[in-house]
Write a protein that holds these residues in place. Sequence first.
Motif, PDB file in Angstrom:
ATOM      1  N   MET A 246       0.834  -1.200   0.000  1.00  0.00           N
ATOM      2  CA  MET A 246       0.000   0.000   0.000  1.00  0.00           C
ATOM      3  C   MET A 246       0.876   1.260   0.000  1.00  0.00           C
ATOM      4  O   MET A 246       0.611   2.213  -0.721  1.00  0.00           O
ATOM      5  N   ILE A 247       1.947   1.243   0.774  1.00  0.00           N
ATOM      6  CA  ILE A 247       2.847   2.402   0.840  1.00  0.00           C
ATOM      7  C   ILE A 247       3.553   2.601  -0.499  1.00  0.00           C
ATOM      8  O   ILE A 247       3.692   3.740  -0.977  1.00  0.00           O
ATOM      9  N   GLU A 248       3.986   1.510  -1.109  1.00  0.00           N
ATOM     10  CA  GLU A 248       4.649   1.623  -2.413  1.00  0.00           C
ATOM     11  C   GLU A 248       3.703   2.217  -3.458  1.00  0.00           C
ATOM     12  O   GLU A 248       4.110   3.054  -4.277  1.00  0.00           O
ATOM     13  N   ALA A 249       2.434   1.805  -3.421  1.00  0.00           N
ATOM     14  CA  ALA A 249       1.447   2.370  -4.348  1.00  0.00           C
ATOM     15  C   ALA A 249       1.236   3.852  -4.060  1.00  0.00           C
ATOM     16  O   ALA A 249       1.137   4.678  -4.993  1.00  0.00           O
ATOM     17  N   LEU A 250       1.194   4.208  -2.794  1.00  0.00           N
ATOM     18  CA  LEU A 250       1.023   5.608  -2.398  1.00  0.00           C
ATOM     19  C   LEU A 250       2.227   6.440  -2.853  1.00  0.00           C
ATOM     20  O   LEU A 250       2.066   7.567  -3.344  1.00  0.00           O
ATOM     21  N   ILE A 251       3.406   5.879  -2.725  1.00  0.00           N
ATOM     22  CA  ILE A 251       4.614   6.585  -3.164  1.00  0.00           C
ATOM     23  C   ILE A 251       4.574   6.825  -4.676  1.00  0.00           C
ATOM     24  O   ILE A 251       4.875   7.929  -5.150  1.00  0.00           O
ATOM     25  N   LYS A 252       4.179   5.816  -5.427  1.00  0.00           N
ATOM     26  CA  LYS A 252       4.084   5.974  -6.892  1.00  0.00           C
ATOM     27  C   LYS A 252       3.083   7.069  -7.252  1.00  0.00           C
ATOM     28  O   LYS A 252       3.336   7.907  -8.122  1.00  0.00           O
ATOM     29  N   GLU A 253       1.951   7.059  -6.555  1.00  0.00           N
ATOM     30  CA  GLU A 253       0.907   8.057  -6.822  1.00  0.00           C
ATOM     31  C   GLU A 253       1.404   9.464  -6.499  1.00  0.00           C
ATOM     32  O   GLU A 253       1.223  10.394  -7.299  1.00  0.00           O
ATOM     33  N   LEU A 254       2.034   9.626  -5.338  1.00  0.00           N
ATOM     34  CA  LEU A 254       2.519  10.945  -4.937  1.00  0.00           C
ATOM     35  C   LEU A 254       3.710  11.385  -5.801  1.00  0.00           C
ATOM     36  O   LEU A 254       3.895  12.583  -6.046  1.00  0.00           O
TER      37      LEU A 254
ATOM     38  N   THR B 277      12.438   6.662   0.243  1.00  0.00           N
ATOM     39  CA  THR B 277      12.664   5.420   0.989  1.00  0.00           C
ATOM     40  C   THR B 277      11.552   5.232   2.014  1.00  0.00           C
ATOM     41  O   THR B 277      11.041   6.193   2.596  1.00  0.00           O
ATOM     42  N   ILE B 278      11.223   3.993   2.214  1.00  0.00           N
ATOM     43  CA  ILE B 278      10.161   3.654   3.175  1.00  0.00           C
ATOM     44  C   ILE B 278      10.754   3.602   4.578  1.00  0.00           C
ATOM     45  O   ILE B 278      11.729   2.888   4.829  1.00  0.00           O
TER      46      ILE B 278
ATOM     47  N   LYS C 246       9.016   2.489  10.453  1.00  0.00           N
ATOM     48  CA  LYS C 246       7.913   2.756  11.390  1.00  0.00           C
ATOM     49  C   LYS C 246       6.583   2.923  10.665  1.00  0.00           C
ATOM     50  O   LYS C 246       5.525   2.782  11.258  1.00  0.00           O
ATOM     51  N   TRP C 247       6.620   3.214   9.373  1.00  0.00           N
ATOM     52  CA  TRP C 247       5.384   3.326   8.591  1.00  0.00           C
ATOM     53  C   TRP C 247       4.681   1.970   8.510  1.00  0.00           C
ATOM     54  O   TRP C 247       3.471   1.914   8.310  1.00  0.00           O
ATOM     55  N   LEU C 248       5.443   0.895   8.644  1.00  0.00           N
ATOM     56  CA  LEU C 248       4.865  -0.450   8.541  1.00  0.00           C
ATOM     57  C   LEU C 248       4.157  -0.883   9.816  1.00  0.00           C
ATOM     58  O   LEU C 248       3.440  -1.887   9.831  1.00  0.00           O
ATOM     59  N   ASN C 249       4.323  -0.114  10.885  1.00  0.00           N
ATOM     60  CA  ASN C 249       3.644  -0.437  12.138  1.00  0.00           C
ATOM     61  C   ASN C 249       2.144  -0.247  11.993  1.00  0.00           C
ATOM     62  O   ASN C 249       1.684   0.650  11.276  1.00  0.00           O
ATOM     63  N   LYS C 250       1.410  -1.061  12.694  1.00  0.00           N
ATOM     64  CA  LYS C 250      -0.049  -1.003  12.632  1.00  0.00           C
ATOM     65  C   LYS C 250      -0.578   0.346  13.135  1.00  0.00           C
ATOM     66  O   LYS C 250      -1.591   0.836  12.664  1.00  0.00           O
ATOM     67  N   SER C 251       0.155   0.937  14.083  1.00  0.00           N
ATOM     68  CA  SER C 251      -0.310   2.180  14.697  1.00  0.00           C
ATOM     69  C   SER C 251      -0.118   3.408  13.794  1.00  0.00           C
ATOM     70  O   SER C 251      -0.678   4.460  14.073  1.00  0.00           O
TER      71      SER C 251
ATOM     72  N   ILE D 293       5.656  11.399   3.546  1.00  0.00           N
ATOM     73  CA  ILE D 293       6.158  11.304   2.163  1.00  0.00           C
ATOM     74  C   ILE D 293       6.183  12.687   1.513  1.00  0.00           C
ATOM     75  O   ILE D 293       7.166  13.069   0.882  1.00  0.00           O
ATOM     76  N   VAL D 294       5.093  13.441   1.667  1.00  0.00           N
ATOM     77  CA  VAL D 294       5.010  14.779   1.075  1.00  0.00           C
ATOM     78  C   VAL D 294       6.088  15.681   1.660  1.00  0.00           C
ATOM     79  O   VAL D 294       6.759  16.427   0.925  1.00  0.00           O
ATOM     80  N   GLU D 295       6.301  15.603   2.978  1.00  0.00           N
ATOM     81  CA  GLU D 295       7.354  16.434   3.610  1.00  0.00           C
ATOM     82  C   GLU D 295       8.722  16.030   3.073  1.00  0.00           C
ATOM     83  O   GLU D 295       9.583  16.890   2.836  1.00  0.00           O
ATOM     84  N   GLY D 296       8.921  14.732   2.855  1.00  0.00           N
ATOM     85  CA  GLY D 296      10.186  14.255   2.303  1.00  0.00           C
ATOM     86  C   GLY D 296      10.415  14.729   0.890  1.00  0.00           C
ATOM     87  O   GLY D 296      11.541  15.059   0.496  1.00  0.00           O
ATOM     88  N   ILE D 297       9.354  14.789   0.117  1.00  0.00           N
ATOM     89  CA  ILE D 297       9.440  15.246  -1.278  1.00  0.00           C
ATOM     90  C   ILE D 297       9.779  16.736  -1.309  1.00  0.00           C
ATOM     91  O   ILE D 297      10.595  17.178  -2.092  1.00  0.00           O
TER      92      ILE D 297
END
Length: 142
Positions: free
Chosen positions: A98-106, A118-119, A122-127, A137-141
Motif C-alpha cells: 500500500m505504501i509503495e502504491a502511495l509513493i508511486k501516486e505521490l 525510501t520507506i 515505522k510506517w509499517l507499524n499497525k499504529s 512522504i510529502v514532507e520528504g518530497i
Amino acid sequence: VNLDRWQAKIANIAKKTTNRVVTADNKTELTKELAQLRKIKNGLNQKRINAQKDYNRPFIEEKLKIDQLIKQLEEPINQISSAVDELYQHDRTVKRTMIEALIKELAITYDVNPKQITIDEKWLNKSTSQIEIERAIVEGIK
C-alpha cells in the motif's frame, strides 16, 4: 540433632586441639588426631548435606510437577506465537504494498522519481495511519 550437645563436644575438642605444638615425638599422635578431626568435620558436613536434601525434597518434587505442566503449554504457545508472527509479517507486507502504491501516486503528483523515496520502517507499524504516512512522504518530497 541435639545441637547443644554437639556444640559442647566440638568446643571441647577445639579447645584441646588448638595451639598444639608438633614435635617429632608427638607427630604420630597428632596425625591420628588430625585424621579424627577431619572425620568429625566431614561427618558433620555430610549431616548438613543430608538435612538440606531432606529439606529441599518437597520443593524439588513440586518443581518437577510444575515443570511438566509448563512443558505441556510450550507447544500451544509456540504454535500460536508462530501464527501471530506470520500474520504480523503478512500485515506488514500488505502495508508495504500500500505504501509503495502511495509513493508511486505521490511521485507522479509531485513529479519526482519514486525510487528516491525510501520507506521508513515505522510506517509499517499497525499504529501508523495512512494519513501520517502520506504527510511524511510529502514532507520528504518537499
